[in-house]
Design a protein around this motif. Structure first.
Motif: not given
Length: 529
Positions: A45, A69-74
């Motif tokens: 994370s 996109r601001t998610d961790s995976e991206s």
């Protein structure tokens, strides 16, 4: 499908090393098994972004929140490139170079809008294609930045069969580009080792060179026109195949690595699909003898479509045929293996094979048949997967490349080998060094080195002095700091010396004109002010 986040390519294609190779690495190089557990993507994370005030404006620029996109995976998947130090840092949990957001435009105008938004908010921008950089080309020297992922710009915009040209968008991956062109009976003919994942825009931005460059040429030779989006507006180049109307601005953009603007379309030369493709192997007693034979073909012809030569060590290990590593073929190899390939009409291919065979035989070569060539063609994109398998068992594996005029090739070969061997041996990790020639010209050729050693206590710190020593050796021996990997940050300081003060000043002036705030890939290619 996304590329493996902590390695290369398609996870389904990853394969462990044979026990025989693992044992050889342990006995020969002192490689020790990895002791730290592997990270799982789902368990990582990242902290929140620092650009909340810009997110809404970015979403408006690209047609909605779905394309920001601001998610961790991206963000993790857009962190750095695919060099060995890049992967080692990722595997160790270092995400310090992660972008604050990933933005996905779909048109040239949307790219311009994103650049205007980033200028207004002081955000740096890193153009992102396939993410295959191996020279630090995706890690800018600046705080908050966005990754500008061009995957939605992935179309064939136009095809002119009379002129044999095509207009391709930058986010189009090479296999998809070939499939679209093949539907019209054409090919680009550009097949670098990164082929399965790299993009058209990346090929242009890094002056890529493919494995069939002897026949089709480098990518920069294929480019007839470019459209560039910059913070100051649009730059369009290329009205004709050649022109005497001033300096060729295409050449200014090619190799600029996203520092002057974002390539949004490329006009390329295309060729008819070949009727036949034939690959075969030749054996030479020494690397020197084989290089002389390649020079004869490059200078006097006939030039095969594919022409490459492995040195004695690479031949012995079998690296020219990665899927044969550890097998009988590698164990029985002697001398140096050359691969020749011919593509085109059946008549032309047969004629060139016959004429080239006469030259290679006269130069001391022995034909060893189609099997080595076919095995190379089958495994030609496998080496990056092999690198991942080496990292998995605790080995360090990296590549570097250069090019020089033919008369300088022997000294360049020796200088780089000596620099790497001495530096890594002094560090307590004596290396296994391999080299091949894979791109030839009338006046010179490339050298591509592969280095394998134990990782040492700190693998990145262990490699850095060796890489720097090799860079110094390249310049001292009269080579160029990069033939086709590009400059990035890894080669930047040596590129500054190669280009010279006045050359760098001229490029800085261009950047100030097109990108006055210095937002585009800061620190890549050129030092920051």
């Amino acid at each position: 499908m996304d590329m493996l986040w902590n390695g290369w390519g398609d996870p389904a294609k990853a394969a462990p090393l044979p026990d025989s190779v693992t044992g050889l690495l342990r006995d020969l190089l002192g490689v020790k098994p990895r002791t730290t557990p592997a990270l799982a993507l789902d368990d990582i994370s990242l902290p929140g972004t620092a650009i909340d005030t810009a997110l809404q404006a970015l979403a408006e620029a690209v047609g909605g929140d779905d394309h920001v996109r601001t998610d961790s995976e991206s963000r993790i998947r857009h962190t750095r490139g695919k060099s060995t130090p890049d992967l080692l840092r990722i595997r160790a949990g270092d995400f310090s170079d992660a972008p604050q957001a990933v933005v996905l435009p779909a048109t040239h105008d949307e790219v311009l809008a994103v650049l205007r938004t980033c200028a207004a908010h002081g955000l740096a921008v890193v153009p992102f294609g396939g993410g295959t950089s191996v020279v630090g080309g995706l890690a800018p020297e600046r705080g908050a930045f966005i990754a500008l992922d061009l995957r939605r710009m992935n179309g064939l915009l136009d095809l002119d069969p009379v002129s044999r040209t095509a207009v391709l968008q930058p986010g189009l991956r090479a296999p998809e580009a070939e499939a679209l062109l093949a539907g019209h009976g054409f090919t680009l003919g550009h097949f670098p080792q990164s082929y399965e994942w790299a993009t058209i825009g990346g090929f242009a931005a890094a002056r890529s060179s493919g494995q069939a460059s002897a026949g089709y040429g480098r990518f920069d030779e294929m480019v007839l026109g470019l459209t560039l989006a910059t913070p100051e507006g649009t730059l369009e180049t290329g009205r004709a195949p050649r022109s005497a109307a001033g300096p060729d601005l295409r050449q200014l953009i090619l190799g600029s690595e996203g520092c002057f603007g974002v390539i949004t379309s490329v006009v390329v030369r295309i060729r008819p699909l070949p009727e036949v493709r034939v690959y075969e192997g030749w054996r030479f007693a020494s690397f020197e003898e084989g290089a002389a034979a390649l020079r004869r073909l490059a200078q006097d012809g006939p030039r095969p479509t594919v022409l490459r030569l492995s040195d004695e060590t690479e031949t012995l290990i079998g690296l020219a045929q990665p899927d044969a590593i550890g097998g009988d073929l590698a164990q029985s190899a002697a001398g140096c293996l050359a691969i020749t390939g011919y593509e085109g009409t059946a008549e032309d291919t047969a004629q060139r094979r016959e004429q080239a065979a006469a030259v290679l035989t006269a130069c001391g070569g022995t034909l060893v048949g189609a099997e080595p060539g076919e095995r190379w063609a089958h495994g030609r994109f496998s080496a990056p997967y092999l690198r991942d398998a080496l990292l998995d068992v605790g080995a360090f594996a990296e590549t570097l490349e250069t090019a020089a005029f033919w008369s300088r090739i022997p000294d360049l070969y020796t200088a780089v080998r000596t620099a790497l061997t001495d530096t890594l041996t002094e560090a307590g990790t004596p290396p296994l060094l391999m080299c091949h020639i894979s791109h030839v010209y009338e006046n010179g050729a490339s050298l591509y080195f592969t280095v394998v050693s134990a990782q040492g206590e700190d693998p990145v710190a262990h490699w850095t002095p060796a890489k720097h020593a090799a860079n110094e050796a390249v310049l001292a021996a009269g080579g160029t700091i990069s033939h086709h990997h590009g400059v990035g940050t890894d080669h930047r300081d040596w590129y500054v010396r190669e280009a010279g003060p006045l050359g760098i000043a001229a490029l800085r002036a261009v950047k100030r004109t097109l990108d006055p705030e210095g937002l585009l890939n800061p620190g890549v290619l050129l030092p920051t002010d």
